[in-house]
Enzyme design. Structure first.
Site, PDB file in Angstrom:
ATOM      1  N   ASP A  69       0.820  -1.211   0.000  1.00  0.00           N
ATOM      2  CA  ASP A  69       0.000   0.000   0.000  1.00  0.00           C
ATOM      3  C   ASP A  69       0.854   1.262   0.000  1.00  0.00           C
ATOM      4  O   ASP A  69       0.396   2.322   0.446  1.00  0.00           O
ATOM      5  CB  ASP A  69      -0.914   0.000   1.232  1.00  0.00           C
ATOM      6  CG  ASP A  69      -0.114  -0.082   2.524  1.00  0.00           C
ATOM      7  OD1 ASP A  69       0.767  -0.953   2.622  1.00  0.00           O
ATOM      8  OD2 ASP A  69      -0.365   0.730   3.441  1.00  0.00           O
ATOM      9  N   ARG A  91       4.340   1.464 -11.788  1.00  0.00           N
ATOM     10  CA  ARG A  91       3.708   1.037 -10.521  1.00  0.00           C
ATOM     11  C   ARG A  91       2.749  -0.118 -10.805  1.00  0.00           C
ATOM     12  O   ARG A  91       2.699  -1.104 -10.084  1.00  0.00           O
ATOM     13  CB  ARG A  91       2.962   2.205  -9.856  1.00  0.00           C
ATOM     14  CG  ARG A  91       3.882   3.307  -9.339  1.00  0.00           C
ATOM     15  CD  ARG A  91       3.165   4.283  -8.434  1.00  0.00           C
ATOM     16  NE  ARG A  91       2.108   5.050  -9.102  1.00  0.00           N
ATOM     17  CZ  ARG A  91       2.285   6.223  -9.706  1.00  0.00           C
ATOM     18  NH1 ARG A  91       3.484   6.786  -9.736  1.00  0.00           N
ATOM     19  NH2 ARG A  91       1.273   6.850 -10.289  1.00  0.00           N
ATOM     20  N   LYS A 181      -6.450   0.068   6.448  1.00  0.00           N
ATOM     21  CA  LYS A 181      -5.247   0.274   7.250  1.00  0.00           C
ATOM     22  C   LYS A 181      -5.019   1.753   7.499  1.00  0.00           C
ATOM     23  O   LYS A 181      -5.232   2.583   6.599  1.00  0.00           O
ATOM     24  CB  LYS A 181      -4.038  -0.303   6.526  1.00  0.00           C
ATOM     25  CG  LYS A 181      -2.736  -0.035   7.257  1.00  0.00           C
ATOM     26  CD  LYS A 181      -1.532  -0.155   6.367  1.00  0.00           C
ATOM     27  CE  LYS A 181      -0.736   1.127   6.421  1.00  0.00           C
ATOM     28  NZ  LYS A 181       0.629   0.965   5.895  1.00  0.00           N
ATOM     29  N   GLU A 221      -2.753   0.370  13.565  1.00  0.00           N
ATOM     30  CA  GLU A 221      -1.287   0.350  13.454  1.00  0.00           C
ATOM     31  C   GLU A 221      -0.621   1.596  14.038  1.00  0.00           C
ATOM     32  O   GLU A 221      -0.387   2.576  13.340  1.00  0.00           O
ATOM     33  CB  GLU A 221      -0.881   0.207  11.967  1.00  0.00           C
ATOM     34  CG  GLU A 221       0.637   0.159  11.765  1.00  0.00           C
ATOM     35  CD  GLU A 221       1.073   0.054  10.307  1.00  0.00           C
ATOM     36  OE1 GLU A 221       0.199   0.067   9.412  1.00  0.00           O
ATOM     37  OE2 GLU A 221       2.282  -0.041  10.065  1.00  0.00           O
ATOM     38  N   GLU A 223       2.676   2.499  14.720  1.00  0.00           N
ATOM     39  CA  GLU A 223       4.046   1.969  14.567  1.00  0.00           C
ATOM     40  C   GLU A 223       4.988   2.686  15.522  1.00  0.00           C
ATOM     41  O   GLU A 223       5.136   3.913  15.452  1.00  0.00           O
ATOM     42  CB  GLU A 223       4.539   2.142  13.115  1.00  0.00           C
ATOM     43  CG  GLU A 223       5.997   1.693  12.973  1.00  0.00           C
ATOM     44  CD  GLU A 223       6.504   1.584  11.537  1.00  0.00           C
ATOM     45  OE1 GLU A 223       5.699   1.704  10.592  1.00  0.00           O
ATOM     46  OE2 GLU A 223       7.731   1.374  11.381  1.00  0.00           O
ATOM     47  N   LYS A 263      -1.707  -4.166  13.986  1.00  0.00           N
ATOM     48  CA  LYS A 263      -0.428  -4.231  13.260  1.00  0.00           C
ATOM     49  C   LYS A 263       0.633  -3.554  14.125  1.00  0.00           C
ATOM     50  O   LYS A 263       0.977  -2.388  13.913  1.00  0.00           O
ATOM     51  CB  LYS A 263      -0.582  -3.554  11.892  1.00  0.00           C
ATOM     52  CG  LYS A 263       0.658  -3.653  11.025  1.00  0.00           C
ATOM     53  CD  LYS A 263       0.335  -3.482   9.545  1.00  0.00           C
ATOM     54  CE  LYS A 263       1.605  -3.286   8.746  1.00  0.00           C
ATOM     55  NZ  LYS A 263       1.440  -3.463   7.321  1.00  0.00           N
ATOM     56  N   SER A 305       7.154  -5.067   9.568  1.00  0.00           N
ATOM     57  CA  SER A 305       8.564  -5.463   9.646  1.00  0.00           C
ATOM     58  C   SER A 305       9.465  -4.294  10.025  1.00  0.00           C
ATOM     59  O   SER A 305      10.546  -4.514  10.585  1.00  0.00           O
ATOM     60  CB  SER A 305       9.023  -6.107   8.335  1.00  0.00           C
ATOM     61  OG  SER A 305       8.888  -5.238   7.236  1.00  0.00           O
ATOM     62  N   GLY A 306       9.078  -3.079   9.703  1.00  0.00           N
ATOM     63  CA  GLY A 306       9.720  -1.879  10.240  1.00  0.00           C
ATOM     64  C   GLY A 306      11.188  -1.647   9.908  1.00  0.00           C
ATOM     65  O   GLY A 306      11.835  -0.872  10.594  1.00  0.00           O
ATOM     66  N   SER A 332       2.204  -8.803   8.432  1.00  0.00           N
ATOM     67  CA  SER A 332       1.641  -7.883   7.433  1.00  0.00           C
ATOM     68  C   SER A 332       2.826  -7.053   6.946  1.00  0.00           C
ATOM     69  O   SER A 332       2.919  -5.864   7.213  1.00  0.00           O
ATOM     70  CB  SER A 332       0.569  -6.995   8.067  1.00  0.00           C
ATOM     71  OG  SER A 332       0.148  -6.020   7.142  1.00  0.00           O
ATOM     72  N   TYR A 394       7.173   6.707   5.231  1.00  0.00           N
ATOM     73  CA  TYR A 394       6.412   5.895   4.278  1.00  0.00           C
ATOM     74  C   TYR A 394       5.725   6.754   3.243  1.00  0.00           C
ATOM     75  O   TYR A 394       5.251   7.817   3.563  1.00  0.00           O
ATOM     76  CB  TYR A 394       5.375   5.046   5.010  1.00  0.00           C
ATOM     77  CG  TYR A 394       5.682   3.587   4.832  1.00  0.00           C
ATOM     78  CD1 TYR A 394       5.308   2.946   3.667  1.00  0.00           C
ATOM     79  CD2 TYR A 394       6.385   2.881   5.790  1.00  0.00           C
ATOM     80  CE1 TYR A 394       5.619   1.626   3.461  1.00  0.00           C
ATOM     81  CE2 TYR A 394       6.690   1.556   5.592  1.00  0.00           C
ATOM     82  CZ  TYR A 394       6.306   0.935   4.424  1.00  0.00           C
ATOM     83  OH  TYR A 394       6.618  -0.365   4.225  1.00  0.00           O
TER      84      TYR A 394
HETATM   85  P1  13P Z   1       6.845  -2.614   6.779  1.00  0.00           P
HETATM   86  O1  13P Z   1       7.276  -1.971   8.072  1.00  0.00           O
HETATM   87  O2  13P Z   1       6.704  -4.114   6.893  1.00  0.00           O
HETATM   88  O3  13P Z   1       7.666  -2.199   5.614  1.00  0.00           O
HETATM   89  O4  13P Z   1       5.347  -2.128   6.470  1.00  0.00           O
HETATM   90  C1  13P Z   1       4.720  -1.172   7.215  1.00  0.00           C
HETATM   91  C2  13P Z   1       3.386  -0.867   6.664  1.00  0.00           C
HETATM   92  O5  13P Z   1       2.599  -0.266   7.349  1.00  0.00           O
HETATM   93  C3  13P Z   1       3.005  -1.286   5.291  1.00  0.00           C
HETATM   94  O6  13P Z   1       1.600  -1.416   5.198  1.00  0.00           O
END
Ligand code: 13P
Length: 394
Positions: A69, A91, A181, A221, A223, A263, A305-306, A332, A394
């Site tokens: 995404d 893309r 998401k 999520e 993060e 997530k 995975s970050g 994910s 991102y």
């Molecule tokens: P990664 O951290 O795994 O790259 O992905 C984060 C994310 O939110 C993608 O949807």
């Protein structure tokens, strides 16, 4: 008047959870209830059953989510890493390669798409959502509008996208999306400030409630970025704080816990900390944190995975599945599923098949890790390469 109508609404808007509709009260425990079956109440909206079913399908054994995404800008970073221009046809070609991988549905239960991909088709004219449905993969959609600076904070950010979210979600549902998401971030080196954590948690809860109202299972999520030189104990402390607040506001917004997915980031030391942690240590801290904060009503935990390497992310997931958990514990991943695929593809038609095989290798490895049966013995050097980028956006 207000109280009376609220009571009426409450009585009418709760019903039993599908599949576990009722249980019989133990004889003698109450005279009036002795022989009556008791329903477990759950808030009902028009989509409740479907949300619970969608979440269960995504959290099915041996499967996880393929996250593709990336916004157009972030997809541009992926493409430029192999020397391709960030154009719509490029893309589309990349997403087509990923989504048409034969056999993908065996390991992947959901795919998160960017808006452009949700409305796009393959070069043969087949809608990407139909490609996914044919493989029994649930289409999902990124609905947040990205991060911007949070005034009044310690150089932190907040996530935009609530304005118009209900109508956008209804539109996405019409076009085949069944889950959503929203990614917001929390930075440990920046504090995190109480304001940033509260804003992150409140935004996620409002988004989750709006998604469920429109038939989309929300992936929640927050993060917690890998950036920083802190020890793992500090990450644990921040993660506990963040998830406590997220669940407080999810409950306050009447979000149906059976119809969400999480997530989280794994609990690791900061990327610049002097000592690395083993998969067993990461698993112990992460699962302990989640058990302290996440009710078992939540069906699935789908990690990001970050910036970990592909192999690290898989090993850590495998370590978390060595004993039974209250929820489905899966993946994910974006970067940790795409790295070797991109390197193999290089934008060339003749490499598409090999790149799809590379995706299947990663998807299968993570499927095995979801079942706690993965071994890293045959992994390539590329898959072991870390992908952490300081201050990554991102
Ligand atoms: P990664 O951290 O795994 O790259 O992905 C984060 C994310 O939110 C993608 O949807």
């Amino acid at each position: 008047m207000a109280c009376a109508s609220f009571a009426k609404l409450n009585a009418a808007s709760f019903y039993s959870i599908g599949g576990h509709k009722s249980f019989t009260q133990r004889p003698g425990s109450s005279t009036s209830l002795a022989t009556r079956t008791v329903s477990l109440p759950i808030r009902a909206g028009s989509f409740t059953d479907e949300l619970i079913q969608t979440a269960k399908t995504i959290a099915s054994p041996g499967r996880g989510i393929l996250a593709i995404d990336e916004s157009n800008a972030t997809c541009g970073k992926r493409l430029s890493s192999i020397g391709l221009d960030n154009t719509e046809p490029n893309r589309q070609a990349y997403r087509q390669l990923l989504l048409t991988t034969p056999g993908l549905g065996e390991y992947i239960s959901g795919a998160i798409l960017f808006e452009e991909t949700l409305y796009q088709s393959t070069t043969d004219g087949k809608k990407f959502v139909d490609v996914l449905r044919d493989q029994k993969i649930v289409p999902g959609i990124k609905v947040d509008k990205g991060l911007v600076p949070l005034p009044g904070s310690n150089n932190e950010s907040w996530c935009q996208g609530l304005d118009g979210l209900a109508s956008r979600s209804a539109e996405y549902y019409k076009h085949g999306a069944r889950f959503a998401k929203w990614r917001t971030v929390v930075s440990i080196p920046c504090g995190p400030s109480a304001l940033a954590v509260k804003e992150a948690a409140w935004g996620l809860a409002r988004y989750a409630s709006i998604s469920q109202d429109n038939g989309l299972v929300p992936i929640v999520e927050p993060e917690i970025l890998l950036d920083g030189d802190h020890p793992i104990e500090r990450t644990l402390e921040v993660a506990e704080k963040v998830w406590a607040e997220v669940f407080y506001y999810l409950a306050e917004n009447n979000v149906i816990f059976e119809g969400i997915l999480l997530k989280p980031s794994m609990v690791t030391p900061g990327a610049e900390h002097k000592q690395k942690a083993s998969p067993d240590t990461i698993a112990k801290y992460t699962i302990t944190m989640l058990k302290r904060r996440v009710p078992p009503a939540v069906p699935g935990i789908m990690f990001l995975s970050g910036g970990q390497s592909e192999v690290e992310a898989t090993l850590n997931l495998n370590a978390m599945n060595q004993s039974p958990n209250p929820w489905h514990v899966s993946f994910s991943y974006a970067r940790a599923l795409q790295n070797t695929v991109l390197k193999t593809w290089q934008g060339r038609l003749e490499n598409v098949e090999a790149a799809q095989k590379a995706l299947l290798v990663r998807a299968k490895a993570n499927s095995l890790a979801q079942l706690g049966k993965y071994s890293a013995e045959d992994e390539s050097e590329e898959a072991k390469r870390g992908m952490f980028v300081k201050g990554y956006t991102y």
